[in-house]
Scaffold this motif. Structure first.
Motif, PDB file in Angstrom:
ATOM      1  N   ALA A  59      -9.581  20.296 -69.670  1.00 46.68           N
ATOM      2  CA  ALA A  59      -8.691  19.489 -68.834  1.00 46.68           C
ATOM      3  C   ALA A  59      -9.201  19.400 -67.399  1.00 46.68           C
ATOM      4  O   ALA A  59      -9.118  18.336 -66.777  1.00 46.68           O
ATOM      5  CB  ALA A  59      -7.279  20.070 -68.861  1.00 46.68           C
ATOM      6  N   VAL A  60      -9.734  20.501 -66.871  1.00 46.01           N
ATOM      7  CA  VAL A  60     -10.273  20.465 -65.508  1.00 46.01           C
ATOM      8  C   VAL A  60     -11.449  19.500 -65.432  1.00 46.01           C
ATOM      9  O   VAL A  60     -11.572  18.703 -64.486  1.00 46.01           O
ATOM     10  CB  VAL A  60     -10.702  21.874 -65.052  1.00 46.01           C
ATOM     11  CG1 VAL A  60     -11.553  21.798 -63.785  1.00 46.01           C
ATOM     12  CG2 VAL A  60      -9.476  22.741 -64.787  1.00 46.01           C
ATOM     13  N   GLY A  61     -12.341  19.549 -66.433  1.00 45.13           N
ATOM     14  CA  GLY A  61     -13.457  18.601 -66.439  1.00 45.13           C
ATOM     15  C   GLY A  61     -12.982  17.158 -66.475  1.00 45.13           C
ATOM     16  O   GLY A  61     -13.499  16.304 -65.752  1.00 45.13           O
ATOM     17  N   LEU A  62     -11.974  16.899 -67.298  1.00 50.61           N
ATOM     18  CA  LEU A  62     -11.429  15.542 -67.363  1.00 50.61           C
ATOM     19  C   LEU A  62     -10.774  15.131 -66.056  1.00 50.61           C
ATOM     20  O   LEU A  62     -10.904  13.983 -65.612  1.00 50.61           O
ATOM     21  CB  LEU A  62     -10.416  15.459 -68.516  1.00 50.61           C
ATOM     22  CG  LEU A  62     -10.987  15.579 -69.932  1.00 50.61           C
ATOM     23  CD1 LEU A  62      -9.854  15.677 -70.946  1.00 50.61           C
ATOM     24  CD2 LEU A  62     -11.897  14.402 -70.252  1.00 50.61           C
ATOM     25  N   GLN A  63     -10.084  16.081 -65.430  1.00 52.76           N
ATOM     26  CA  GLN A  63      -9.413  15.739 -64.173  1.00 52.76           C
ATOM     27  C   GLN A  63     -10.422  15.490 -63.053  1.00 52.76           C
ATOM     28  O   GLN A  63     -10.252  14.565 -62.241  1.00 52.76           O
ATOM     29  CB  GLN A  63      -8.441  16.843 -63.769  1.00 52.76           C
ATOM     30  CG  GLN A  63      -7.599  16.464 -62.546  1.00 52.76           C
ATOM     31  CD  GLN A  63      -6.572  17.505 -62.185  1.00 52.76           C
ATOM     32  OE1 GLN A  63      -6.570  18.612 -62.724  1.00 52.76           O
ATOM     33  NE2 GLN A  63      -5.679  17.172 -61.263  1.00 52.76           N
ATOM     34  N   VAL A  64     -11.468  16.326 -63.005  1.00 51.62           N
ATOM     35  CA  VAL A  64     -12.493  16.112 -61.979  1.00 51.62           C
ATOM     36  C   VAL A  64     -13.151  14.750 -62.166  1.00 51.62           C
ATOM     37  O   VAL A  64     -13.388  14.009 -61.197  1.00 51.62           O
ATOM     38  CB  VAL A  64     -13.546  17.243 -62.023  1.00 51.62           C
ATOM     39  CG1 VAL A  64     -14.757  16.896 -61.151  1.00 51.62           C
ATOM     40  CG2 VAL A  64     -12.939  18.555 -61.567  1.00 51.62           C
ATOM     41  N   TYR A  65     -13.434  14.380 -63.411  1.00 50.95           N
ATOM     42  CA  TYR A  65     -14.022  13.067 -63.652  1.00 50.95           C
ATOM     43  C   TYR A  65     -13.040  11.955 -63.300  1.00 50.95           C
ATOM     44  O   TYR A  65     -13.427  10.919 -62.748  1.00 50.95           O
ATOM     45  CB  TYR A  65     -14.458  12.929 -65.110  1.00 50.95           C
ATOM     46  CG  TYR A  65     -15.252  11.666 -65.362  1.00 50.95           C
ATOM     47  CD1 TYR A  65     -16.609  11.600 -65.049  1.00 50.95           C
ATOM     48  CD2 TYR A  65     -14.641  10.526 -65.883  1.00 50.95           C
ATOM     49  CE1 TYR A  65     -17.339  10.451 -65.254  1.00 50.95           C
ATOM     50  CE2 TYR A  65     -15.363   9.368 -66.100  1.00 50.95           C
ATOM     51  CZ  TYR A  65     -16.715   9.328 -65.782  1.00 50.95           C
ATOM     52  OH  TYR A  65     -17.427   8.173 -65.974  1.00 50.95           O
ATOM     53  N   ASP A  66     -11.762  12.193 -63.593  1.00 52.30           N
ATOM     54  CA  ASP A  66     -10.741  11.202 -63.267  1.00 52.30           C
ATOM     55  C   ASP A  66     -10.648  10.974 -61.764  1.00 52.30           C
ATOM     56  O   ASP A  66     -10.408   9.856 -61.294  1.00 52.30           O
ATOM     57  CB  ASP A  66      -9.386  11.669 -63.812  1.00 52.30           C
ATOM     58  CG  ASP A  66      -8.296  10.626 -63.630  1.00 52.30           C
ATOM     59  OD1 ASP A  66      -8.440   9.521 -64.177  1.00 52.30           O
ATOM     60  OD2 ASP A  66      -7.291  10.919 -62.941  1.00 52.30           O
ATOM     61  N   LEU A  67     -10.879  12.046 -60.986  1.00 57.72           N
ATOM     62  CA  LEU A  67     -10.780  11.944 -59.526  1.00 57.72           C
ATOM     63  C   LEU A  67     -12.056  11.430 -58.886  1.00 57.72           C
ATOM     64  O   LEU A  67     -12.004  10.814 -57.810  1.00 57.72           O
ATOM     65  CB  LEU A  67     -10.430  13.314 -58.936  1.00 57.72           C
ATOM     66  CG  LEU A  67      -9.050  13.883 -59.281  1.00 57.72           C
ATOM     67  CD1 LEU A  67      -8.922  15.315 -58.775  1.00 57.72           C
ATOM     68  CD2 LEU A  67      -7.947  13.007 -58.673  1.00 57.72           C
ATOM     69  N   THR A  68     -13.217  11.685 -59.516  1.00 56.88           N
ATOM     70  CA  THR A  68     -14.485  11.370 -58.859  1.00 56.88           C
ATOM     71  C   THR A  68     -15.311  10.310 -59.579  1.00 56.88           C
ATOM     72  O   THR A  68     -16.206   9.722 -58.965  1.00 56.88           O
ATOM     73  CB  THR A  68     -15.351  12.639 -58.769  1.00 56.88           C
ATOM     74  OG1 THR A  68     -15.689  13.080 -60.097  1.00 56.88           O
ATOM     75  CG2 THR A  68     -14.604  13.747 -58.028  1.00 56.88           C
ATOM     76  N   ALA A  69     -15.047  10.090 -60.874  1.00 59.02           N
ATOM     77  CA  ALA A  69     -15.865   9.191 -61.704  1.00 59.02           C
ATOM     78  C   ALA A  69     -17.333   9.597 -61.661  1.00 59.02           C
ATOM     79  O   ALA A  69     -18.240   8.767 -61.757  1.00 59.02           O
ATOM     80  CB  ALA A  69     -15.702   7.749 -61.253  1.00 59.02           C
ATOM     81  N   SER A  70     -17.599  10.930 -61.543  1.00 58.30           N
ATOM     82  CA  SER A  70     -18.966  11.429 -61.409  1.00 58.30           C
ATOM     83  C   SER A  70     -19.227  12.531 -62.433  1.00 58.30           C
ATOM     84  O   SER A  70     -18.543  13.564 -62.435  1.00 58.30           O
ATOM     85  CB  SER A  70     -19.198  11.987 -59.997  1.00 58.30           C
ATOM     86  OG  SER A  70     -20.417  12.701 -59.931  1.00 58.30           O
ATOM     87  N   SER A 127      -1.686  16.533 -56.291  1.00 54.02           N
ATOM     88  CA  SER A 127      -2.880  16.710 -55.460  1.00 54.02           C
ATOM     89  C   SER A 127      -4.071  15.973 -56.050  1.00 54.02           C
ATOM     90  O   SER A 127      -4.307  16.009 -57.270  1.00 54.02           O
ATOM     91  CB  SER A 127      -3.211  18.201 -55.328  1.00 54.02           C
ATOM     92  OG  SER A 127      -4.468  18.380 -54.698  1.00 54.02           O
ATOM     93  N   GLU A 128      -4.855  15.310 -55.190  1.00 57.89           N
ATOM     94  CA  GLU A 128      -6.070  14.617 -55.613  1.00 57.89           C
ATOM     95  C   GLU A 128      -7.310  15.245 -54.999  1.00 57.89           C
ATOM     96  O   GLU A 128      -8.371  14.628 -54.952  1.00 57.89           O
ATOM     97  CB  GLU A 128      -5.983  13.139 -55.247  1.00 57.89           C
ATOM     98  CG  GLU A 128      -4.869  12.403 -55.985  1.00 57.89           C
ATOM     99  CD  GLU A 128      -4.893  10.914 -55.720  1.00 57.89           C
ATOM    100  OE1 GLU A 128      -5.695  10.476 -54.866  1.00 57.89           O
ATOM    101  OE2 GLU A 128      -4.116  10.173 -56.362  1.00 57.89           O
ATOM    102  N   LEU A 129      -7.181  16.485 -54.535  1.00 59.86           N
ATOM    103  CA  LEU A 129      -8.309  17.203 -53.962  1.00 59.86           C
ATOM    104  C   LEU A 129      -9.126  17.851 -55.076  1.00 59.86           C
ATOM    105  O   LEU A 129      -8.568  18.402 -56.029  1.00 59.86           O
ATOM    106  CB  LEU A 129      -7.820  18.270 -52.984  1.00 59.86           C
ATOM    107  CG  LEU A 129      -7.077  17.768 -51.740  1.00 59.86           C
ATOM    108  CD1 LEU A 129      -6.544  18.948 -50.937  1.00 59.86           C
ATOM    109  CD2 LEU A 129      -8.010  16.920 -50.884  1.00 59.86           C
TER     110      LEU A 129
END
Length: 452
Positions: A59-70, A127-129
């Motif tokens: 889920a963290v990996g998905l969220q980081v990608y969702d926030l950064t598209a990277s 949060s989107e940080l």
């Protein structure tokens, strides 16, 4: 400062039995769960908690990608945590050899639970940080590493030596369930109810860990503590390792196998450029190893009867190397036969099936090797230094695959996709065969008279 060791109270003490007594079946041996209620609670709690932990990792990996598209940003989640995990794996081992192991594991588990809870709170707050996710997942990984290191040092105090292989096989079953069920649940939950509820469910599932650890008796190192955690304690552990050739060899052969025979970083390119099928092929190849791990763990009844564990490790790793070489040979055949496909909708099914079977065999062989390597570590190492040696084991299993990723990436870039797996698998066979003959005592290691 010396701390006197205390034995485990009788209510949860393992039932003693002479070696070889109690006939075990050929399939999974559940004797550790029956004979030690403490181990049963720890195992069940760890399995449930591990599923939740895998959910959060995905889920963290998905969220980081969702926030950064990277994709690079996602990769940093693991990269940032690597060095702290290695350092605290060693430090956690020193803690386990200096204090009550139940307290060490429980304290680290609290840190893991709190860090997960904060991730959930951030998700609920909108949060989107990204940086808090990096920080909290690093803390989570560090504390989880300490829990794992301490937990493995606890197991030999809960079970007789004859049941350690069966206990290691049960751990393999739990790990197989974790890495298959956890990510699948994460995908379903993130898509269905979002990140907030996915993290919250992990927070709730983690309660099982507390039930398993908190119910343990006090477990102080046997023989007293000569040094508190620090450089001198670490040096003592390494000094012991220098005088323990059998234990040292278990580390060396694992490093060889994971450095030259771990082709996981090839899967995306293989699915895209050679076998076709895209992400589906990548998923099949990734799951194949886990399936092999799970199936081989179901044969723990037979494994528990093997006394020549050094020879068993040698043979298992040689089979592992041959299976990885077979995987590389499939890639070479596809390359030179002109049957490679880039089409995600037109996959080379025969090649995918053969490659998956090879990887399943590799996963099974690696798990069998792991069962006996863990058994030797737990049975042959004195309790007073077992935590520190378990910390070294953590460094080996954490760092070896990362070094392997580097080898595979460089060799694939310099030559072709099939080269690192084919050449690396054969190199594993040659190196392990040579190493265990240079140190002949390892092949003669007998579980009935464990010597480090």
């Amino acid at each position: 400062m010396h701390v006197r060791a205390r034995s485990i109270p009788s209510p949860d003490a393992p039932v003693s039995a002479a070696p070889g007594s109690g006939r075990r079946g050929l399939l999974v041996d559940l004797s550790p769960l029956r004979e030690s209620p403490a181990f049963a609670r720890l195992w069940i709690g760890g399995a449930i908690t591990g599923i939740g932990g895998q959910m959060t990792i995905v889920a963290v990996g998905l969220q980081v990608y969702d926030l950064t598209a990277s994709t690079f940003a996602v990769s940093l989640v693991g990269v940032i945590a690597l060095i702290p995990m290695i350092c605290f794996g060693l430090y956690g081992g020193m803690l386990a050899d200096a204090f009550d192991r139940r307290t060490v594991a429980l304290t680290a588990a609290v840190v893991t639970w709190v860090s997960t809870a904060i991730i959930a709170v951030l998700a609920w707050s909108g949060s989107e940080l990204v940086w808090p996710l990096y920080l909290l997942t690093t803390i989570n990984a560090v504390s989880t590493t300490i829990v794992g290191t301490t937990r493995q040092a606890i197991l030999p105090r809960l079970l007789p030596a004859r049941l350690l292989p069966s206990a290691a096989a049960l751990s393999g079953i739990a790990a197989g369930v974790m890495v298959t069920v956890g990510p699948a649940l994460a995908g379903v939950l993130v898509a269905g109810v979002g990140f907030r509820w996915t993290y919250t469910i992990d927070v709730v599932l983690f309660v099982a860990a507390f039930l398993g650890i908190a119910s343990l008796p006090k477990i102080l190192p046997e023989g007293g503590v000569s040094r508190l955690p620090g450089l001198a304690s670490l040096v003592d552990g390494w000094t012991f390792l220098r005088t323990a050739p059998n234990v040292r060899m278990t580390f060396i052969v694992d490093i060889v196998a994971m450095t030259f025979g771990n082709p996981r970083v090839l899967y995306p390119a293989v699915g895209t450029l050679l076998l076709g099928g895209g992400a589906i092929t990548v998923g099949v190849l990734t799951a194949a190893g886990a399936v092999g791990t799970l199936l081989s763990s179901l044969d723990s009844g037979r494994l528990g009867r093997i006394d020549r564990q050094g020879r068993a490790i040698e043979r298992a790793i040689i089979v592992y190397g041959l299976a990885i070489a077979c995987f590389g040979a499939v890639l070479a055949w596809v390359t030179f036969s002109g049957t490679a496909t880039h089409d995600a909708a037109d996959a080379n099914l025969p090649a995918i099936v053969i490659a998956a079977i090879a990887l399943a065999v590799a996963g099974a062989a690696d798990n069998i090797s792991s069962i006996f390597r863990m058994t030797i570590l737990q049975a042959a190492v004195p309790d007073a230094v077992r935590g520190r040696l378990q910390g070294v084991f953590t460094v080996v299993v954490t760092g070896g695959p990362r070094v392997g990723d580097l080898y595979i990436g460089l060799a694939a870039s310099a030559f072709a996709l099939w080269v690192p797996a084919l050449a690396g698998g054969l190199l594993v066979v040659v190196l392990v065969w040579t190493l265990v003959r240079v140190q002949g005592a390892f092949r003669r290691y007998d579980a009935r008279t464990p010597t480090p």
